[in-house]
Design a protein around this motif. Structure first.
Motif, PDB file in Angstrom:
ATOM      1  N   VAL A 135      -1.562   8.902  -3.391  1.00  0.00           N
ATOM      2  CA  VAL A 135      -2.484   9.695  -2.578  1.00  0.00           C
ATOM      3  C   VAL A 135      -1.637  10.480  -1.585  1.00  0.00           C
ATOM      4  O   VAL A 135      -1.468  11.672  -1.712  1.00  0.00           O
ATOM      5  CB  VAL A 135      -3.508   8.785  -1.868  1.00  0.00           C
ATOM      6  CG1 VAL A 135      -4.470   9.597  -1.046  1.00  0.00           C
ATOM      7  CG2 VAL A 135      -4.219   7.885  -2.849  1.00  0.00           C
ATOM      8  N   ASN A 136      -1.151   9.832  -0.584  1.00  0.00           N
ATOM      9  CA  ASN A 136      -0.119  10.293   0.355  1.00  0.00           C
ATOM     10  C   ASN A 136       0.087   9.206   1.396  1.00  0.00           C
ATOM     11  O   ASN A 136      -0.705   8.277   1.512  1.00  0.00           O
ATOM     12  CB  ASN A 136      -0.396  11.673   0.967  1.00  0.00           C
ATOM     13  CG  ASN A 136      -1.528  11.676   1.980  1.00  0.00           C
ATOM     14  OD1 ASN A 136      -1.771  10.678   2.638  1.00  0.00           O
ATOM     15  ND2 ASN A 136      -2.205  12.801   2.115  1.00  0.00           N
ATOM     16  N   THR A 137       1.145   9.318   2.163  1.00  0.00           N
ATOM     17  CA  THR A 137       1.497   8.258   3.118  1.00  0.00           C
ATOM     18  C   THR A 137       0.412   8.047   4.160  1.00  0.00           C
ATOM     19  O   THR A 137       0.122   6.908   4.536  1.00  0.00           O
ATOM     20  CB  THR A 137       2.831   8.605   3.810  1.00  0.00           C
ATOM     21  OG1 THR A 137       3.817   8.841   2.811  1.00  0.00           O
ATOM     22  CG2 THR A 137       3.298   7.476   4.699  1.00  0.00           C
ATOM     23  N   PHE A 138      -0.198   9.088   4.614  1.00  0.00           N
ATOM     24  CA  PHE A 138      -1.245   8.978   5.630  1.00  0.00           C
ATOM     25  C   PHE A 138      -2.402   8.112   5.130  1.00  0.00           C
ATOM     26  O   PHE A 138      -2.813   7.162   5.790  1.00  0.00           O
ATOM     27  CB  PHE A 138      -1.745  10.379   6.016  1.00  0.00           C
ATOM     28  CG  PHE A 138      -2.888  10.360   7.001  1.00  0.00           C
ATOM     29  CD1 PHE A 138      -2.647  10.088   8.340  1.00  0.00           C
ATOM     30  CD2 PHE A 138      -4.187  10.603   6.579  1.00  0.00           C
ATOM     31  CE1 PHE A 138      -3.695  10.062   9.250  1.00  0.00           C
ATOM     32  CE2 PHE A 138      -5.240  10.580   7.483  1.00  0.00           C
ATOM     33  CZ  PHE A 138      -4.991  10.315   8.828  1.00  0.00           C
ATOM     34  N   TRP A 139      -2.941   8.443   3.954  1.00  0.00           N
ATOM     35  CA  TRP A 139      -4.086   7.684   3.427  1.00  0.00           C
ATOM     36  C   TRP A 139      -3.675   6.276   2.990  1.00  0.00           C
ATOM     37  O   TRP A 139      -4.454   5.326   3.103  1.00  0.00           O
ATOM     38  CB  TRP A 139      -4.751   8.448   2.287  1.00  0.00           C
ATOM     39  CG  TRP A 139      -5.496   9.627   2.817  1.00  0.00           C
ATOM     40  CD1 TRP A 139      -5.142  10.940   2.698  1.00  0.00           C
ATOM     41  CD2 TRP A 139      -6.678   9.598   3.607  1.00  0.00           C
ATOM     42  NE1 TRP A 139      -6.038  11.744   3.354  1.00  0.00           N
ATOM     43  CE2 TRP A 139      -7.003  10.943   3.926  1.00  0.00           C
ATOM     44  CE3 TRP A 139      -7.499   8.594   4.082  1.00  0.00           C
ATOM     45  CZ2 TRP A 139      -8.111  11.284   4.697  1.00  0.00           C
ATOM     46  CZ3 TRP A 139      -8.606   8.945   4.840  1.00  0.00           C
ATOM     47  CH2 TRP A 139      -8.898  10.263   5.144  1.00  0.00           C
ATOM     48  N   SER A 140      -2.454   6.110   2.522  1.00  0.00           N
ATOM     49  CA  SER A 140      -1.966   4.776   2.165  1.00  0.00           C
ATOM     50  C   SER A 140      -1.925   3.868   3.395  1.00  0.00           C
ATOM     51  O   SER A 140      -2.267   2.694   3.339  1.00  0.00           O
ATOM     52  CB  SER A 140      -0.572   4.855   1.544  1.00  0.00           C
ATOM     53  OG  SER A 140      -0.603   5.578   0.355  1.00  0.00           O
ATOM     54  N   THR A 141      -1.501   4.443   4.516  1.00  0.00           N
ATOM     55  CA  THR A 141      -1.456   3.684   5.760  1.00  0.00           C
ATOM     56  C   THR A 141      -2.860   3.319   6.232  1.00  0.00           C
ATOM     57  O   THR A 141      -3.101   2.201   6.687  1.00  0.00           O
ATOM     58  CB  THR A 141      -0.725   4.494   6.853  1.00  0.00           C
ATOM     59  OG1 THR A 141       0.559   4.867   6.365  1.00  0.00           O
ATOM     60  CG2 THR A 141      -0.554   3.680   8.118  1.00  0.00           C
ATOM     61  N   ILE A 142      -3.806   4.231   6.104  1.00  0.00           N
ATOM     62  CA  ILE A 142      -5.193   3.932   6.480  1.00  0.00           C
ATOM     63  C   ILE A 142      -5.752   2.808   5.604  1.00  0.00           C
ATOM     64  O   ILE A 142      -6.385   1.877   6.103  1.00  0.00           O
ATOM     65  CB  ILE A 142      -6.066   5.203   6.385  1.00  0.00           C
ATOM     66  CG1 ILE A 142      -5.698   6.141   7.534  1.00  0.00           C
ATOM     67  CG2 ILE A 142      -7.552   4.856   6.435  1.00  0.00           C
ATOM     68  CD1 ILE A 142      -6.395   7.477   7.501  1.00  0.00           C
ATOM     69  N   ILE A 143      -5.490   2.859   4.300  1.00  0.00           N
ATOM     70  CA  ILE A 143      -5.950   1.803   3.391  1.00  0.00           C
ATOM     71  C   ILE A 143      -5.316   0.467   3.768  1.00  0.00           C
ATOM     72  O   ILE A 143      -5.982  -0.568   3.817  1.00  0.00           O
ATOM     73  CB  ILE A 143      -5.643   2.182   1.928  1.00  0.00           C
ATOM     74  CG1 ILE A 143      -6.504   3.378   1.508  1.00  0.00           C
ATOM     75  CG2 ILE A 143      -5.864   1.004   0.992  1.00  0.00           C
ATOM     76  CD1 ILE A 143      -6.080   4.016   0.192  1.00  0.00           C
ATOM     77  N   ASN A 173      -4.185  -0.483   6.713  1.00  0.00           N
ATOM     78  CA  ASN A 173      -4.771  -0.969   7.969  1.00  0.00           C
ATOM     79  C   ASN A 173      -6.183  -1.499   7.755  1.00  0.00           C
ATOM     80  O   ASN A 173      -6.597  -2.468   8.408  1.00  0.00           O
ATOM     81  CB  ASN A 173      -4.766   0.136   9.028  1.00  0.00           C
ATOM     82  CG  ASN A 173      -3.400   0.317   9.630  1.00  0.00           C
ATOM     83  OD1 ASN A 173      -2.651  -0.641   9.765  1.00  0.00           O
ATOM     84  ND2 ASN A 173      -3.063   1.534   9.970  1.00  0.00           N
ATOM     85  N   ASN A 188       0.801   5.085  -2.869  1.00  0.00           N
ATOM     86  CA  ASN A 188       1.417   6.281  -2.310  1.00  0.00           C
ATOM     87  C   ASN A 188       1.153   7.534  -3.138  1.00  0.00           C
ATOM     88  O   ASN A 188       1.507   8.622  -2.738  1.00  0.00           O
ATOM     89  CB  ASN A 188       2.923   6.064  -2.141  1.00  0.00           C
ATOM     90  CG  ASN A 188       3.524   6.986  -1.109  1.00  0.00           C
ATOM     91  OD1 ASN A 188       2.804   7.601  -0.336  1.00  0.00           O
ATOM     92  ND2 ASN A 188       4.832   7.092  -1.118  1.00  0.00           N
ATOM     93  N   CYS A 228       0.825  -1.215   0.000  1.00  0.00           N
ATOM     94  CA  CYS A 228       0.000   0.000   0.000  1.00  0.00           C
ATOM     95  C   CYS A 228       0.857   1.263   0.000  1.00  0.00           C
ATOM     96  O   CYS A 228       0.550   2.227  -0.706  1.00  0.00           O
ATOM     97  CB  CYS A 228      -0.954   0.001   1.181  1.00  0.00           C
ATOM     98  SG  CYS A 228      -2.331  -1.129   0.952  1.00  0.00           S
TER      99      CYS A 228
END
Length: 120
Positions: A29-37, A39, A27, A22
Motif C-alpha cells: 500500500v505504502n508506509t503511511f497506511w502500513s503504519t496506520i494498520i 497502530n 507495504n 505490517c
C-alpha cells in the motif's frame, strides 16, 4: 510506580513486531497506511495490556493518619490510623472515616487480611 513504568516500557517493545510485520508485508500500500494498520492492530491488542498495567492491582495501600483522635474501638485519645485503600478494599469516599489507635489498628488489619484484603 517504577514497576508500572518498567512494564509499560516492555509493552512498547512488544509492539515492535506488529509494526515490523505490517511495514514488511503490508507495504505494497505504502508506509503511511502500513503504519496506520499496525497502530490499529496494536491498539486492539495493547488496550487490554495497558488496562492490566494501570489497574489498581499494582497499587500500594493508602493510609491516613491524624495526630490526635479518639479511637473508634477503645475510645483512647492517641495518634489515629485508618486504611483508606488496598487491593479488595476502598474507603476513599467514606463519609465518616474511622480512626483507630495503633493497637486497635493492628487488630483491624488482621481482621481485614482474614477477609481477603491484600496489603502488599
Amino acid at each position: 510506580m517504577l514497576r508500572r513504568y518498567f512494564l509499560y516500557l516492555i509493552r512498547w517493545q512488544l509492539s515492535t513486531p506488529i509494526l515490523f510485520v505490517c511495514l514488511k508485508y503490508v507495504n505494497h500500500v505504502n508506509t503511511f497506511w502500513s503504519t496506520i494498520i499496525a497502530n490499529f492492530i496494536g491498539g486492539l491488542i495493547f488496550f487490554w495490556v495497558d488496562r492490566f498495567i494501570f489497574s489498581k492491582r499494582f497499587d500500594r495501600p493508602i493510609w491516613d493518619m491524624k495526630p490526635k483522635v479518639s479511637c473508634v474501638d477503645c475510645g483512647r485519645v492517641a495518634r489515629g490510623y485508618r486504611l483508606v485503600s488496598a487491593r479488595n478494599y476502598d474507603r476513599q469516599s467514606d463519609p465518616e472515616p474511622e480512626f483507630r489507635c495503633e493497637e486497635c489498628s493492628e487488630r483491624k488489619l488482621q481482621d481485614l487480611q482474614g477477609k481477603g484484603v491484600i496489603l502488599h
